[in-house]
Write a protein that holds these residues in place. Structure first.
Motif, short mmCIF file in Angstrom:
data_model
loop_
_atom_site.label_atom_id
_atom_site.label_comp_id
_atom_site.label_asym_id
_atom_site.label_seq_id
_atom_site.Cartn_x
_atom_site.Cartn_y
_atom_site.Cartn_z
N LYS A 23 47.31 42.25 17.63
CA LYS A 23 46.32 41.31 18.15
C LYS A 23 46.71 40.74 19.51
CE LYS A 23 44.80 39.83 13.54
NZ LYS A 23 44.64 38.66 12.61
N CYS A 24 47.94 40.97 19.94
CA CYS A 24 48.41 40.43 21.22
C CYS A 24 47.68 41.11 22.38
CB CYS A 24 49.91 40.63 21.36
SG CYS A 24 50.58 40.00 22.91
N THR A 25 47.13 40.31 23.28
CA THR A 25 46.38 40.84 24.42
C THR A 25 46.97 40.39 25.76
OG1 THR A 25 44.86 38.95 24.32
CG2 THR A 25 44.23 40.93 23.09
N GLU A 26 48.21 39.93 25.76
CA GLU A 26 48.81 39.40 26.98
C GLU A 26 49.33 40.48 27.92
OE1 GLU A 26 51.55 36.19 26.60
OE2 GLU A 26 50.55 35.35 24.84
N PHE A 27 49.43 41.71 27.42
CA PHE A 27 50.03 42.78 28.22
C PHE A 27 49.10 43.99 28.27
CE2 PHE A 27 53.30 40.27 26.12
CZ PHE A 27 54.09 39.87 27.19
N ASN A 28 49.51 45.01 28.99
CA ASN A 28 48.71 46.21 29.12
C ASN A 28 48.46 46.85 27.76
OD1 ASN A 28 47.72 48.85 29.72
ND2 ASN A 28 48.72 48.76 31.72
N SER A 29 47.21 47.18 27.50
CA SER A 29 46.83 47.74 26.19
C SER A 29 47.40 49.14 25.97
CB SER A 29 45.30 47.79 26.07
OG SER A 29 44.74 48.59 27.10
N GLU A 30 47.93 49.77 27.01
CA GLU A 30 48.54 51.09 26.86
C GLU A 30 49.87 51.03 26.12
OE1 GLU A 30 47.50 54.25 27.72
OE2 GLU A 30 45.57 53.28 28.07
N GLY A 31 50.46 49.84 26.04
CA GLY A 31 51.74 49.69 25.37
C GLY A 31 51.61 49.11 23.98
N ILE A 32 52.74 48.81 23.39
CA ILE A 32 52.81 48.26 22.04
C ILE A 32 53.50 46.91 22.10
CG2 ILE A 32 53.82 48.61 19.73
CD1 ILE A 32 53.68 51.65 20.38
N CYS A 33 52.94 45.92 21.42
CA CYS A 33 53.48 44.56 21.49
C CYS A 33 54.09 44.13 20.16
CB CYS A 33 52.38 43.58 21.90
SG CYS A 33 53.02 41.93 22.27
N TYR A 48 56.08 50.19 26.60
CA TYR A 48 55.29 51.39 26.86
C TYR A 48 56.22 52.58 26.64
CZ TYR A 48 52.88 55.18 29.21
OH TYR A 48 52.29 56.40 29.49
N PRO A 49 56.03 53.37 25.55
CA PRO A 49 56.91 54.51 25.29
C PRO A 49 56.31 55.82 25.78
CG PRO A 49 55.65 53.98 23.32
CD PRO A 49 55.15 53.06 24.42
N ASN A 50 57.13 56.70 26.30
CA ASN A 50 56.70 58.03 26.68
C ASN A 50 57.56 59.04 25.93
OD1 ASN A 50 56.57 60.62 28.07
ND2 ASN A 50 55.49 59.57 29.72
N GLY A 178 44.56 54.63 30.41
CA GLY A 178 44.26 56.05 30.37
C GLY A 178 45.19 56.89 31.22
N MET A 179 44.65 57.93 31.81
CA MET A 179 45.44 58.86 32.61
C MET A 179 46.09 58.17 33.80
SD MET A 179 44.14 62.37 34.44
CE MET A 179 45.20 63.27 35.57
N SER A 180 45.36 57.24 34.42
CA SER A 180 45.93 56.55 35.59
C SER A 180 47.18 55.76 35.21
CB SER A 180 44.90 55.62 36.22
OG SER A 180 44.50 54.60 35.32
N ALA A 181 47.19 55.16 34.01
CA ALA A 181 48.35 54.40 33.55
C ALA A 181 49.54 55.33 33.31
CB ALA A 181 48.02 53.63 32.28
N LYS A 182 49.28 56.47 32.69
CA LYS A 182 50.36 57.42 32.41
C LYS A 182 51.00 57.91 33.71
CE LYS A 182 48.55 59.03 27.97
NZ LYS A 182 47.54 57.94 27.82
N LEU A 183 50.16 58.24 34.68
CA LEU A 183 50.67 58.68 35.98
C LEU A 183 51.44 57.56 36.67
CD1 LEU A 183 47.57 60.68 37.29
CD2 LEU A 183 49.81 61.64 36.71
N GLU A 186 54.88 57.01 34.94
CA GLU A 186 55.78 58.13 35.22
C GLU A 186 56.31 58.05 36.64
OE1 GLU A 186 53.68 61.74 34.41
OE2 GLU A 186 53.33 61.24 32.30
N CYS A 187 55.43 57.73 37.58
CA CYS A 187 55.85 57.63 38.99
C CYS A 187 56.81 56.47 39.20
CB CYS A 187 54.63 57.47 39.88
SG CYS A 187 53.61 58.95 40.01
N LYS A 188 56.57 55.35 38.54
CA LYS A 188 57.43 54.18 38.72
C LYS A 188 58.83 54.42 38.16
CE LYS A 188 54.79 51.49 41.04
NZ LYS A 188 55.14 51.18 42.46
N VAL A 189 58.92 55.15 37.06
CA VAL A 189 60.24 55.48 36.52
C VAL A 189 61.00 56.38 37.49
CG1 VAL A 189 61.45 56.73 34.68
CG2 VAL A 189 59.63 55.13 34.10
N ALA A 190 60.32 57.39 38.02
CA ALA A 190 60.96 58.29 39.00
C ALA A 190 61.36 57.50 40.25
CB ALA A 190 60.00 59.42 39.36
#
Length: 323
Positions: A23-33, A48-50, A178-183, A186-190
């Motif tokens: 139910k937590c909505t404080e962070f990006n919905s692409e991740g797990i809270c 956010y796990p990959n 979505g796809m933009s978040a995944k990209l 990935e780019c920020k980790v690199a």
């Protein structure tokens, strides 16, 4: 199949008072809270796990009692920036404080950290698994590959890396999906690894501590014990060299190799830890607390306390009334 969530985050969080909070909505919905059970404190831990390559985590929580984290960690690399907080690592022995960058290498060992009650912890971190920094990078950059382990470790405790801090803060406030978040992730980790490796090239090579004899180790432990009993007094280096039966250079070198901090930082950490306890459990004035733990000047004490925890002594004391 294992992934970074079940390998690294889940076992630790579930063991220490967190629960999955859909139910937590404080962070990006692409991740797990995950949220803390109310009897333990308040706040959240977002991930956010990959797969089993990497994860990005945001921590924003506070415990109502001192909480001792103990868990066996997998093999991984991590880099974190602490915007706010104070904690003590015991394995490895290190102090976590406000404004610092923590570089860490997990090696299947037991990890032990003490989080202090009523001190908010706010940090952003990236955790990188062997499948990424060994397999993926080695395959992708064969012939140019550089093992990033030593680069990550070289930044542990750093306070002067604005490029990395800015990058991690960008990650914290990103809300794409979505796809933009995944990209993006990935780019920020690199980009993070690139910044760290590049930064480490411009730093002095880390000295590998020479093997410490049992006799020297016992001497260093005796020095630490003396400091534990006398941290509120003026402790002179010549006193400690006499206790250790060592020269100044050798004492400083071995002490830092064992405790991952200088003697001055060790004394300061002891004083501030005692001050935290007194601020929460007594009605002594700030000036009285400062003098009891060894500071003649209350303003200097407040300055160091703020630098270490992100809070002024009065602000820290007020938090105890919340829980």
């Amino acid at each position: 199949m294992n992934n970074v969530l079940t390998t690294l985050h889940d076992p630790c969080l579930m063991k220490h008072g967190f629960y999955l909070d859909e139910k937590c909505t404080e962070f990006n919905s692409e991740g797990i809270c995950y949220s803390i059970h109310p009897e333990k404190g308040s706040g959240h831990y977002w991930v956010y796990p990959n797969k089993n390559l990497f994860s990005i985590s945001i921590h924003d929580f506070v415990f109502s009692k001192d909480l001792f984290f103990v868990y066996k960690i997998p093999e991984y690399l991590s880099i974190s920036y602490y915007e706010l907080g104070s904690a003590e690592d015991f394995k490895p022995n290190n102090q976590i404080c406000c404004g610092c960058i923590k570089g860490f290498i997990g090696n299947l060992s037991l990890y032990q950290t003490l989080f202090h009650k009523n001190i908010p912890v706010r940090s952003i971190g990236i955790e990188i698994m062997p499948e990424y920094y060994k397999d993926y990078l080695l395959k992708k950059y064969h012939g140019e590959y550089m093992d990033p382990c030593s680069a990550f470790l070289s930044l542990d405790g750093a306070t002067d890396f604005p490029e990395l801090v800015a990058l991690l803060k960008q990650i914290k406030y990103y809300r794409g999906t979505g796809m933009s978040a995944k990209l993006y992730y990935e780019c920020k980790v690199a980009e993070t690894i690139s910044l760290i490796v590049d930064k480490s090239k411009n730093m002095d090579t880390i000295k590998v501590p020479r093997k410490i004899s049992n006799e020297d180790m016992n001497s260093i432990k005796t020095v630490a014990s003396y400091i534990d009993d006398h941290f509120a007094f003026n402790i002179h280096l010549d006193q400690l060299t006499g206790i250790a039966c060592m020269g100044t250079t050798k004492l400083k070198y071995i002490f830092k190799a064992v405790f991952k901090c200088t003697i001055t930082e060790f004394i300061q950490n002891k004083r501030l830890s005692k001050a935290e306890h007194m601020l929460l459990n007594t009605d002594l004035t700030i000036n009285q607390v400062a003098k009891i733990v060894g500071y003649k000047n209350a303003s200097r004490f407040s300055e160091l306390f703020h630098k270490n925890t992100g809070l002024l002594p009065n602000e820290f004391r007020k938090t105890s009334n919340i829980y």
